[in-house]
Design an enzyme around this catalytic site. Structure first.
Site, short mmCIF file in Angstrom:
data_model
loop_
_atom_site.label_atom_id
_atom_site.label_comp_id
_atom_site.label_asym_id
_atom_site.label_seq_id
_atom_site.Cartn_x
_atom_site.Cartn_y
_atom_site.Cartn_z
N ASP A 23 0.88 -1.16 0.00
CA ASP A 23 0.00 0.00 0.00
C ASP A 23 0.92 1.21 0.00
O ASP A 23 1.53 1.55 1.02
CB ASP A 23 -0.88 -0.04 1.26
CG ASP A 23 -1.68 1.25 1.46
OD1 ASP A 23 -1.65 2.12 0.57
OD2 ASP A 23 -2.34 1.37 2.52
N LYS A 87 2.80 11.16 -3.59
CA LYS A 87 1.75 10.48 -4.35
C LYS A 87 0.86 11.49 -5.08
O LYS A 87 0.30 11.20 -6.14
CB LYS A 87 0.93 9.64 -3.38
CG LYS A 87 -0.07 8.72 -4.03
CD LYS A 87 -0.63 7.77 -2.99
CE LYS A 87 -1.74 6.90 -3.50
NZ LYS A 87 -2.25 6.02 -2.44
N GLU A 187 -7.20 0.59 -4.77
CA GLU A 187 -7.26 0.50 -3.31
C GLU A 187 -8.62 -0.02 -2.80
O GLU A 187 -8.64 -0.90 -1.93
CB GLU A 187 -6.92 1.86 -2.69
CG GLU A 187 -5.44 2.18 -2.83
CD GLU A 187 -5.12 3.66 -2.65
OE1 GLU A 187 -6.01 4.43 -2.24
OE2 GLU A 187 -3.96 4.03 -2.93
N ASP A 211 -12.91 5.82 2.54
CA ASP A 211 -11.50 5.88 2.90
C ASP A 211 -11.12 7.28 3.36
O ASP A 211 -10.95 8.19 2.55
CB ASP A 211 -10.67 5.44 1.67
CG ASP A 211 -9.18 5.41 1.94
OD1 ASP A 211 -8.74 5.91 3.00
OD2 ASP A 211 -8.44 4.90 1.08
#
Ligand code: AMP
Length: 618
Positions: A23, A87, A187, A211
């Site tokens: 992850d 990211k 994800e 999330d």
């Protein structure tokens, strides 16, 4: 040859090389594997029990590079050389991140707004791919240290809304870190897998994955059927998360202790102390009613009610996104079978309560929300290793892929929601006699005209041998590999000339852009159908005018003067209709020209046949 390794941690012999699940997060990253004995996914932990590696990189004066907890210490004291949230920069051009550049405390380079961003630390420039590879290298080293075996293969997760460019960048980062990236997985797909959803092939379920991490919020609605995960919609806020909860607490406290925002911004130590204490309070209040502590000789406190009042506006925002995601997927709460909670901030009881209320269902929260994406990645890795042969997990393409054909029309080779990996081919031909090359422009999107879609690549197939128009057979093949990376091949079948490109788009598409493209295709659907019909009529007319002109050039002497005059007039008429005529008037023009030319075309054909037959004995 299969490698045999001994796992010293468990004492077991591994027949197969381990494939790890990673992850790669905005704030934290972690690695998980399937435990060789229990066959259950587990996250890899250092001796201190810590599994999270902060996604932070620090570049020291003497050329030293540190990653993780060590680097995190420099976030406040050396912000210009400490890179976080890389990211957010993956696969992006400066134009993409310009509006949010104030968020980054380090330098994001904008020398050429067209190209992908670079980050400056000290005297050096780094691409987001290089920076992510440093995080991945650290994860690889840690995994090898814990597993006591070399790690070469990995599955890496990305947000569902990541486009080709961002996925490719993630894959490249893996390669640079010495990892063979077997699959890039969404994800929310990984999170669902961690709860076991989708592991049964006969299962059909609609799942909402909520999330809420430190700095980002994503809601994805997935449909699982026959082992295929389809992303129905995504929504969220790329700048909303637990960090906002901390800031709200700090703001509340500085008024309690009588410090101004200005004083705070000048006193980095105090600001750091308050921020860490705020996070501590937030975590404490997950299971207690009142938090108290001392800061600079003064007491600060926060009750659960105060805390919930402070964060409610942020949670409200996430709830709105959930409602939008549902309506984008054309669903209501009744259609949702499961809610999966991901990200550290979903531990806050108010968050769970409000999400559960909006979906009118209990949420799935028994797994560690920080670990669940990595656990799911490990399950996927295990499936790829062939340990779960019944299951083939497939993703789908978010937007249609096609090429430009005459008149600027989009010819779709691979429709939106096609399963990945997949392959599609179609044959095309040349428009002109002796045409030696063919331009192939690849587009992504749902609109009928390529100008409304997004161009991914363009290349020329050259070296087509001279042939009359319409004779060459050019086969275009789209091949999407398991990571959603597109390869386009063009081959002239008669001569064998071919050319292949891998599509690596320069720009990143934001999730909003993908959504907008889909929305635009729906709102413009009627208009697009009309335009397509018109362009098709225009193209047909142009081809007819060209072939008729060529025919006249060769066969003028065989036509009567009336035939010639009538044909030329009909051609002129049709030509004049091209710029502004309607689809119907152009069709009428085509029909008229065809009617005039049909009798003499047939006559000439008969004569040619007669000539050919003369002298031949049957
Ligand atoms: P993630 O990005 O998923 O690692 O989530 C990190 C965020 O979760 C940070 O803002 C943490 O402060 C927050 N967090 C972690 N544990 C808790 C907890 N027990 N209660 C509230 N927030 C938490």
């Amino acid at each position: 040859m299969a490698k045999i390794g001994i796992n010293i941690a468990t004492g077991s012999i591994q027949q197969q090389e381990m494939i790890v699940g990673i992850d790669l997060g905005t704030t934290n990253s972690l690695v998980a594997v399937i435990h060789p004995d229990t066959k259950k996914p587990v996250v890899l932990k250092e001796f201190d029990g810590n599994s999270l590696v902060p996604s932070v990189i620090h570049f020291g004066e003497a050329g030293t590079v540190s990653v993780g907890e060590e680097a995190k210490k420099y976030l406040i004291i050396e912000p210009q050389n400490t890179i976080f949230s890389v990211k957010r920069l993956m696969g992006k051009s400066y134009n993409d991140v310009r509006n949010t550049s104030s968020f980054f405390t380090y330098k994001v380079i904008d020398d050429n707004t067209e190209s992908l961003v670079k980050v400056q630390a000290g005297e050096k420039f780094y691409s987001p791919v290089e920076l992510s590879s440093l995080i991945l290298k650290e994860l690889k080293t840690r995994a090898e240290h814990i597993l006591k075996t070399p790690v070469h293969k990995a599955v890496i997760t990305v947000p569902a809304y990541f486009n080709d460019s961002q996925r490719q960048a993630t894959r490249d980062a893996g390669k640079l870190a010495g990892l063979d990236v077997l699959r890039i997985v969404n994800e929310p797909t990984a999170a669902s897998l961690a709860y076991g959803f989708g592991l049964n092939k006969d299962e059909i379920k609609t799942i909402a994955v909520y999330d809420l991490g430190g700095g980002t919020f994503d809601i994805s609605v997935l449909r699982i059927a026959g082992g295929i995960f389809e992303v129905l919609s995504t929504n969220g806020d790329t700048y909303l998360g637990g960090d906002d909860f901390d800031s709200a607490i700090v703001k509340n406290w500085i008024s309690q202790i009588g410090v101004s925002e200005k004083e705070l911004s000048e006193n980095k130590n105090l600001s750091q102390e308050l921020r860490l204490l705020a996070e501590e309070a937030k975590i404490y209040l997950s299971s207690n009613d009142l938090f108290t502590a001392n800061v600079t000789d003064k007491q600060v406190q926060l009750s659960i009610t105060q805390f919930e009042n402070l964060i409610k506006p942020f949670v409200d925002k996430t709830i709105n996104c959930c409602k939008n995601a549902l309506s984008d997927a054309n669903l209501t709460v009744d259609n949702i079978d499961e809610i999966v909670m991901v990200g550290g901030s979903t531990r806050v009881p108010l968050v769970k309560k409000m999400v559960s209320e909006v979906f009118q269902k209990k949420v799935n929260d028994f797994l560690n929300p920080d670990e669940i994406v990595a656990l799911g990645a490990a399950i996927q890795a295990d499936i790829l290793a062939g340990n779960n042969k019944d299951l083939l997990l497939l993703d789908i393409t978010p937007l249609s892929l096609g090429i430009e054909t005459m008149g600027g029309l989009m010819d779709v080779l691979m429709a939106r929601n096609s399963k990945i990996p997949s392959k599609a081919s179609r044959q095309y031909t040349t428009q002109k006699d002796g045409q030696g090359s063919m331009r192939i422009a690849v587009y992504q999107g749902e609109r009928d005209l390529v100008k409304d879609n997004r161009k991914l690549a363009e290349f020329n197939l050259t070296g087509i041998p001279g042939m009359p128009a319409g004779l060459p057979k050019v086969e275009i093949t789209f091949l999407i590999n398991a990571d959603g990376i597109l390869q386009v091949k063009a081959k002239e079948l008669r001569s064998g000339v071919e050319q292949t490109i891998e599509v690596k788009p320069q720009y990143g598409l934001t999730d909003e852009e993908v959504e907008q493209m889909l929305l635009a295709s729906i709102t413009h659907a009627k208009e697009d159908i009309k335009i397509r019909a018109l362009v098709e009529a225009q193209t047909e007319a142009k081809i007819l005018l060209d072939t008729t002109a060529q025919f006249l050039q060769k066969n003028r002497s065989f036509l009567t003067s009336t035939e010639l005059a009538e044909t030329e007039m009909a051609m002129e008429e049709l030509n004049s209709l091209l710029p502004a005529g309607t689809k119907d008037s152009i069709h009428a023009g085509i029909e008229k020209l065809n009617e005039i030319s049909r009798p003499y075309a047939e006559r000439l054909m008969d004569e040619a046949v007669n000539k050919a037959m003369k002298g031949k004995v049957i």
